[in-house]
Enzyme design. Structure first.
Site, short mmCIF file in Angstrom:
data_model
loop_
_atom_site.label_atom_id
_atom_site.label_comp_id
_atom_site.label_asym_id
_atom_site.label_seq_id
_atom_site.Cartn_x
_atom_site.Cartn_y
_atom_site.Cartn_z
N ARG A 272 21.93 6.87 -3.41
CA ARG A 272 22.02 6.63 -4.84
C ARG A 272 20.64 6.15 -5.32
O ARG A 272 19.96 5.41 -4.61
CB ARG A 272 23.08 5.58 -5.17
N HIS B 175 19.34 15.78 -6.95
CA HIS B 175 20.63 15.28 -6.45
C HIS B 175 21.47 16.42 -5.87
O HIS B 175 22.64 16.60 -6.21
CB HIS B 175 21.39 14.57 -7.57
N GLU C 124 19.10 8.94 -13.74
CA GLU C 124 19.65 10.31 -13.77
C GLU C 124 20.54 10.46 -15.00
O GLU C 124 21.27 9.53 -15.37
CB GLU C 124 20.49 10.56 -12.51
#
Length: 389
Positions: free
Chosen positions: A207, A253, A236
């Site tokens: 993350r 991602h 993000e």
């Protein structure tokens, strides 16, 4: 029964359509009004599932086709009696493939040698365990750090976080936790970055907020860290343009975005919804899977770059980086975020190493064992069938 599903979940209609009517929507734009008649919600990591989204809706089951669960308020779901399921381990091989390709890229770019180098693996669950196996296959010395697992398994060889951060490479495979005994939010902040040796290369596929991104950028720009690979980002879907420019590899991602991994997630959540409904699952995605784009690769054991060439033949991580770099030239965060999401939505179909046979030109047990541990099927002259480890 109405089932609202993130449009990026493969075979959603084939799987969940057996149980009801499927409505596909962009995951980042799913809103409460979309759920006014929905019985179930199936998402990926970009949809925040909480009281604001679900209050006063008829949704009685939520599934996320991902390993991570930090985007879901599980406590609130439980208090409301709403069923929940995730897909643990679904894309573990995908992330391990990504890390393998990244390490081999870094070896060539920085002129370092993986064999004999050290790597600290922070978080040793489904993903981290596979990464450890891959790193060992590349001849690396592995340090494991996972205090929660060590608490559950007294014999698990977890070393301190400081020990893991002192290695030549550091890779993170942890959930995002802001509270509790082992918080991971900004686990690597400015103070921790100051403790890391300048020769170290950092990789993050967990993350974005596990690593303090502004502090990381300062360290990279000042030469206080050799390099970094980022697949996840603070902010993000609009990462810091400066950080995109500065890291060795920038990807949107997608480390866990192999086609196999996404289909595994669909299957696991479908089966969980069947259990929730008291229905016997009867959907098998295997017949629907397309053949791999690279079913076989020839490997010459006498070539010092043989393993890197085999890996890049299946997954050339440089292509993902090249598609992501233009985001750094988009000053408007909204446009950058939209482009980031489009990269994910239209991500090319990537198959895992297990779908490819590495055919050796001569028998070499060392190379064969390494390729098997990396996930390939291996065929050597005279062997009737490819072998896996």
């Amino acid at each position: 029964m109405l089932i609202v599903v993130d449009e990026n979940i493969p075979y959603a209609e084939e799987a969940f359509g057996r149980l009801g009517t499927v409505r596909k929507l962009p995951g980042r734009r799913i809103a409460r009004k979309d759920l006014e008649q929905a019985d179930a919600l199936i998402v990926r990591s970009i949809t925040r599932v909480n009281a604001d989204l679900l209050r006063d809706t008829p949704v009685r089951f939520v599934g996320t086709c991902t390993i991570g669960e930090d985007h879901v308020d599980k406590a609130w779901l439980a208090a409301q009696g709403i069923g929940f399921a995730s897909a643990p381990g679904c894309n573990a091989n995908s992330v391990a493939d990504y890390i393998t390709a990244a390490l081999l890229f870094l070896e060539a770019r920085h002129g370092v040698t993986l064999r004999g180098a050290s790597i600290g693996i922070v978080g040793v669950g489904n993903v981290g365990s596979r990464v450890a196996r891959r790193a060992e296959a590349l001849g690396m010395r592995v340090t494991l750090n996972d205090p929660p697992r060590a608490e559950r398994e007294p014999d698990f060889p977890s070393e301190s976080l400081e020990a893991a951060l002192s290695r030549d490479f550091i890779t993170f495979h942890v959930p995002l936790e802001k509270t509790g005994p082992w918080p991971t939010w900004h686990m690597v902040d400015a103070a921790r970055l100051n403790q890391i040796r300048p020769e170290t290369i950092l990789l993050n596929t967990s993350r974005g907020a596990v690593v303090d991104n502004p502090a990381l950028l300062r360290h990279l720009e000042n030469g206080r860290l050799r390099g970094a690979v980022l697949d996840v980002w603070e902010g993000e879907p609009a990462p810091d343009p400066g950080l995109i420019r500065t890291v060795d590899l920038a990807t949107p991602h997608i480390a866990g975005y192999s086609f196999d991994g996404k289909v595994n997630g669909t299957r696991q959540v479908y089966e969980a919804l069947c259990r929730h409904l008291g229905v016997t699952p009867d959907w098998d995605p295997s017949p629907l899977l397309p053949p791999p784009e690279c079913p076989e690769v020839t490997v010459n054991p006498d070539d010092p770059d043989a393993i890197r060439k085999a890996v890049f033949a299946v997954y050339d991580i440089r292509e993902d980086d090249a598609r992501t770099r233009p985001l750094a030239d988009m000053p408007d965060p909204a446009a950058r975020g939209a482009a980031f999401d489009q990269l994910r939505k239209h991500y090319p179909r990537r198959r895992e190493f297990i779908n490819t046979t590495a055919r050796l030109t001569r028998h070499d047990e060392t190379v064969a064992v390494a390729l098997r541990k990396l996930g390939f099927k291996v065929a050597t002259p005279g062997s009737p069938h490819p072998e896996t480890s």
